[in-house]
Design a protein around this motif. Structure first.
Motif, PDB file in Angstrom:
ATOM      1  N   GLY A 337       0.788  -1.219   0.000  1.00  0.00           N
ATOM      2  CA  GLY A 337       0.000   0.000   0.000  1.00  0.00           C
ATOM      3  C   GLY A 337       0.817   1.265   0.000  1.00  0.00           C
ATOM      4  O   GLY A 337       2.050   1.268   0.066  1.00  0.00           O
ATOM      5  N   LEU A 338       0.086   2.402  -0.041  1.00  0.00           N
ATOM      6  CA  LEU A 338       0.711   3.714  -0.167  1.00  0.00           C
ATOM      7  C   LEU A 338       1.475   4.105   1.098  1.00  0.00           C
ATOM      8  O   LEU A 338       2.517   4.759   1.018  1.00  0.00           O
ATOM      9  CB  LEU A 338      -0.367   4.761  -0.481  1.00  0.00           C
ATOM     10  N   THR A 339       0.960   3.708   2.251  1.00  0.00           N
ATOM     11  CA  THR A 339       1.609   4.120   3.496  1.00  0.00           C
ATOM     12  C   THR A 339       3.058   3.654   3.557  1.00  0.00           C
ATOM     13  O   THR A 339       3.982   4.441   3.826  1.00  0.00           O
ATOM     14  CB  THR A 339       0.833   3.562   4.705  1.00  0.00           C
ATOM     15  N   VAL A 340       3.278   2.375   3.306  1.00  0.00           N
ATOM     16  CA  VAL A 340       4.642   1.838   3.351  1.00  0.00           C
ATOM     17  C   VAL A 340       5.513   2.468   2.270  1.00  0.00           C
ATOM     18  O   VAL A 340       6.691   2.768   2.488  1.00  0.00           O
ATOM     19  CB  VAL A 340       4.604   0.300   3.212  1.00  0.00           C
ATOM     20  N   SER A 341       4.935   2.690   1.083  1.00  0.00           N
ATOM     21  CA  SER A 341       5.712   3.283  -0.013  1.00  0.00           C
ATOM     22  C   SER A 341       6.153   4.695   0.343  1.00  0.00           C
ATOM     23  O   SER A 341       7.298   5.092   0.074  1.00  0.00           O
ATOM     24  CB  SER A 341       4.874   3.297  -1.296  1.00  0.00           C
ATOM     25  N   LEU A 342       5.266   5.485   0.962  1.00  0.00           N
ATOM     26  CA  LEU A 342       5.663   6.831   1.373  1.00  0.00           C
ATOM     27  C   LEU A 342       6.711   6.776   2.482  1.00  0.00           C
ATOM     28  O   LEU A 342       7.614   7.624   2.527  1.00  0.00           O
ATOM     29  CB  LEU A 342       4.431   7.607   1.831  1.00  0.00           C
ATOM     30  N   LEU A 367      -7.685   3.636  -0.640  1.00  0.00           N
ATOM     31  CA  LEU A 367      -7.974   4.397  -1.860  1.00  0.00           C
ATOM     32  C   LEU A 367      -7.822   3.500  -3.085  1.00  0.00           C
ATOM     33  O   LEU A 367      -7.104   2.498  -3.053  1.00  0.00           O
ATOM     34  CB  LEU A 367      -7.020   5.587  -1.981  1.00  0.00           C
ATOM     35  N   PRO A 368      -8.492   3.849  -4.204  1.00  0.00           N
ATOM     36  CA  PRO A 368      -8.297   3.086  -5.445  1.00  0.00           C
ATOM     37  C   PRO A 368      -6.827   3.077  -5.863  1.00  0.00           C
ATOM     38  O   PRO A 368      -6.067   4.006  -5.543  1.00  0.00           O
ATOM     39  CB  PRO A 368      -9.169   3.835  -6.461  1.00  0.00           C
ATOM     40  N   ASP A 369      -6.440   2.040  -6.587  1.00  0.00           N
ATOM     41  CA  ASP A 369      -5.034   1.893  -6.999  1.00  0.00           C
ATOM     42  C   ASP A 369      -4.545   3.089  -7.799  1.00  0.00           C
ATOM     43  O   ASP A 369      -3.416   3.561  -7.613  1.00  0.00           O
ATOM     44  CB  ASP A 369      -4.871   0.608  -7.814  1.00  0.00           C
ATOM     45  N   ASP A 371      -5.558   6.174  -7.640  1.00  0.00           N
ATOM     46  CA  ASP A 371      -5.359   7.318  -6.753  1.00  0.00           C
ATOM     47  C   ASP A 371      -4.086   7.152  -5.931  1.00  0.00           C
ATOM     48  O   ASP A 371      -3.323   8.109  -5.751  1.00  0.00           O
ATOM     49  CB  ASP A 371      -6.554   7.477  -5.819  1.00  0.00           C
ATOM     50  N   GLN A 372      -3.836   5.935  -5.415  1.00  0.00           N
ATOM     51  CA  GLN A 372      -2.604   5.703  -4.663  1.00  0.00           C
ATOM     52  C   GLN A 372      -1.381   5.951  -5.534  1.00  0.00           C
ATOM     53  O   GLN A 372      -0.392   6.565  -5.094  1.00  0.00           O
ATOM     54  CB  GLN A 372      -2.581   4.267  -4.121  1.00  0.00           C
ATOM     55  N   ARG A 373      -1.445   5.482  -6.791  1.00  0.00           N
ATOM     56  CA  ARG A 373      -0.311   5.674  -7.693  1.00  0.00           C
ATOM     57  C   ARG A 373      -0.073   7.161  -7.966  1.00  0.00           C
ATOM     58  O   ARG A 373       1.066   7.643  -8.000  1.00  0.00           O
ATOM     59  CB  ARG A 373      -0.559   4.912  -8.993  1.00  0.00           C
ATOM     60  N   LEU A 374      -1.169   7.914  -8.157  1.00  0.00           N
ATOM     61  CA  LEU A 374      -1.036   9.347  -8.411  1.00  0.00           C
ATOM     62  C   LEU A 374      -0.464  10.061  -7.189  1.00  0.00           C
ATOM     63  O   LEU A 374       0.455  10.889  -7.315  1.00  0.00           O
ATOM     64  CB  LEU A 374      -2.402   9.935  -8.769  1.00  0.00           C
ATOM     65  N   LEU A 375      -0.986   9.763  -6.002  1.00  0.00           N
ATOM     66  CA  LEU A 375      -0.475  10.400  -4.790  1.00  0.00           C
ATOM     67  C   LEU A 375       1.006  10.078  -4.588  1.00  0.00           C
ATOM     68  O   LEU A 375       1.799  10.959  -4.199  1.00  0.00           O
ATOM     69  CB  LEU A 375      -1.287   9.930  -3.577  1.00  0.00           C
ATOM     70  N   TYR A 376       1.383   8.839  -4.864  1.00  0.00           N
ATOM     71  CA  TYR A 376       2.791   8.460  -4.700  1.00  0.00           C
ATOM     72  C   TYR A 376       3.687   9.229  -5.666  1.00  0.00           C
ATOM     73  O   TYR A 376       4.719   9.783  -5.260  1.00  0.00           O
ATOM     74  CB  TYR A 376       2.952   6.958  -4.903  1.00  0.00           C
ATOM     75  N   ASP A 465     -13.099  11.495  -5.101  1.00  0.00           N
ATOM     76  CA  ASP A 465     -13.278  10.049  -5.032  1.00  0.00           C
ATOM     77  C   ASP A 465     -13.941   9.576  -6.315  1.00  0.00           C
ATOM     78  O   ASP A 465     -15.028  10.017  -6.669  1.00  0.00           O
ATOM     79  CB  ASP A 465     -14.154   9.700  -3.827  1.00  0.00           C
ATOM     80  N   ARG A 466     -13.269   8.678  -7.041  1.00  0.00           N
ATOM     81  CA  ARG A 466     -13.811   8.178  -8.313  1.00  0.00           C
ATOM     82  C   ARG A 466     -14.429   6.793  -8.174  1.00  0.00           C
ATOM     83  O   ARG A 466     -14.601   6.071  -9.151  1.00  0.00           O
ATOM     84  CB  ARG A 466     -12.710   8.161  -9.372  1.00  0.00           C
ATOM     85  N   SER A 467     -14.799   6.414  -6.960  1.00  0.00           N
ATOM     86  CA  SER A 467     -15.372   5.079  -6.767  1.00  0.00           C
ATOM     87  C   SER A 467     -16.799   4.990  -7.252  1.00  0.00           C
ATOM     88  O   SER A 467     -17.298   3.931  -7.575  1.00  0.00           O
ATOM     89  CB  SER A 467     -15.307   4.709  -5.286  1.00  0.00           C
TER      90      SER A 467
END
Length: 473
Positions: A337-342, A367-369, A371-376, A465-467
């Motif tokens: 997930g995004l948390t560990v990547s950040l 979050l959707p994948d 969105d996580q990729r964009l935030l990262y 949110d694009r869900s």
């Protein structure tokens, strides 16, 4: 080093917090998803166009039919008036009538009522050139004088037959009770050659009947032509719809393949670096360290020192390469997930002398994948800019999820800069900023910047949110 702070306060200074935001990119409404091509929608629009065309044709046909019917009626009335003038009026016309003799008027009235007036003719008048009514089947008009209009004077000046739809608002028509009439006038002459004006009024009802008949003809031909056109073009339209939908599907498939290929290539490059040069450098550092130990054992102090320097340099290069591997392909983003990547990003920045603090919402990894990729990616570029241009500094990365919006903020207490430099051409050293700009624009997100010389830098990315997307109408 990376840590989770106990309070939400930023490590940046108050001066950074006070700088107002300026929007760099306003996204393209990511919660509105373009609807794929629908055969039903196309057919509904085609039917709407057909109905609109039918209405337009009906209106235009109505105007055209009325105009043609009036032209036909006017021509027929002019021909009928010429026949009446030659066959009835001129033989009964006398100089005494022109002089206003009552007996002559009565005799002429008898002829008019017996041979001219009827369902096809509603009014007859005889004028002199000065505008005095010498005869009218309405006795109250006889002897009265009215101003001749331009058409009447033209008919007398150059003898001809003139016909038109009558203007019943004129004083001479005060006794007419019909809404519209056809008016025809032409010159006639008494036996002595005195010129008079013969005027006849015809009912307008035949014009309306003829107009309706012509309209039905136009409407029938046009409607059948449009329906035939629809029947002939429907298979073509249907075929084009199927081809377009197939092209959309192929394009989406190719786009997905391109994304997958990009991820696979990044994964391959990262794997090659990890299994090849990184492992070789690690082995080299071990060899150098072993050589240093052996040199110490043999009493070769200088050689041991140089070997340890080589080992340290190699280990430093290994750390750089491993940081680069995280940048190229953050394996933890897909697995944990995004948390560990950040946190990995924060650890990499900390190894370069930049203190990074994380404040992440507990819903970040839900979050959707995309969105996580964009935030990262945006967080990665913002942090890289801080490490490159603001270090040594403190950086705070905040991710918040409120309602249908997700916000990423990366703030540092570095020297800041004049945001006007972002207006310079792309080749002036602002590639990272351009990357964030393009990422936000492609995702339909809002990217904002708050910075000033000596007041730090803050980047903020907001996306919806694009869900539960809505379809564009």
């Amino acid at each position: 080093m990376a840590s989770d702070p106990p309070t939400p306060r930023s490590p940046t200074t108050d001066a950074v917090e006070a700088v107002p935001w300026s929007v760099i990119v306003v996204g393209r409404a990511p919660d509105v998803v373009p609807r794929s091509l629908s055969a039903r929608a196309v057919l509904v629009r085609l039917a709407a166009v057909l109905v609109t065309a039918l209405v337009a044709v009906a209106v235009l046909a109505g105007f055209g039919a009325q105009w043609l019917a009036e032209r036909e009626a006017v021509n027929d009335a002019a021909q009928t008036t010429n026949v009446l003038a030659q066959a009835v009026v001129r033989p009964a016309l006398t100089d005494a009538l022109a002089a206003g003799d009552p007996a002559a008027i009565d005799a002429f009235d008898t002829v008019v009522r017996s041979t001219v007036l009827g369902s096809d003719v509603v009014r007859v008048k005889i004028w002199d050139p000065q505008g005095r009514v010498l005869y009218a089947d309405e006795p109250q008009l006889i002897g009265r004088t009215f101003a001749l209009d331009d058409a009447q004077r033209a008919a007398l000046a150059s003898p001809s037959t003139r016909a038109a739809v009558s203007d019943l608002s004129e004083d001479e028509n005060e006794f007419e009770d019909a809404p519209r009439l056809l008016e025809v006038y032409r010159p006639v002459w008494t036996p002595s050659g005195q010129q008079l004006l013969f005027e006849v009024y015809y009912p307008y009802e035949p014009v309306a009947a003829r107009s309706a008949e012509l309209w039905r003809g136009f409407a029938g031909v046009t409607t059948s032509s449009l329906l035939l056109l629809v029947v002939l073009t429907a298979p073509i339209v249907w075929g084009l719809i199927r081809r377009l939908r197939g092209a959309e599907a192929r394009r989406a498939e190719l786009l997905q393949r391109a994304v997958d290929a990009s991820d696979a290539e990044r994964r391959r490059i990262a794997g090659t670096l990890h299994d090849g040069p990184v492992q070789d450098l690690v082995a080299t550092s071990f060899v150098a360290e072993s050589a240093a130990v052996a040199a110490d054992r043999d009493g070769l102090t200088d050689a041991a020192t140089r070997a340890r320097e080589v080992a340290g340099s190699v280990r430093g290069n290994v750390r750089v390469l491993r940081s680069l591997l995280v940048d190229i392909y953050p394996e933890s983003l897909g697995s944990t997930g995004l948390t560990v990547s950040l946190r990995d990003l924060a650890a990499t920045a900390a190894s370069r002398g930049t203190e990074v603090t994380l404040d992440l919402d507990s819903r970040t990894d839900d979050l959707p994948d995309d969105d996580q990729r964009l935030l990262y990616r945006v967080g990665q570029e913002a942090l890289r800019n801080a490490v490159t241009h603001a270090a040594p500094c403190r950086v705070r990365i905040v991710v918040t999820c409120t309602g249908r919006a997700t916000t990423l903020e990366v703030a540092d207490d570095g020297p800041g800069f004049d945001p006007a430099v972002l207006d310079l051409p792309r080749d002036d050293g602002h590639l990272g900023t351009q990357v964030m700009h393009d990422l936000a624009a492609e995702a339909g997100a809002e990217l904002s910047l708050a910075t000033a010389p000596g007041r730090g830098t803050r980047w903020r990315l907001r996306l919806l949110d694009r869900s539960t997307p809505r379809e564009r109408p």
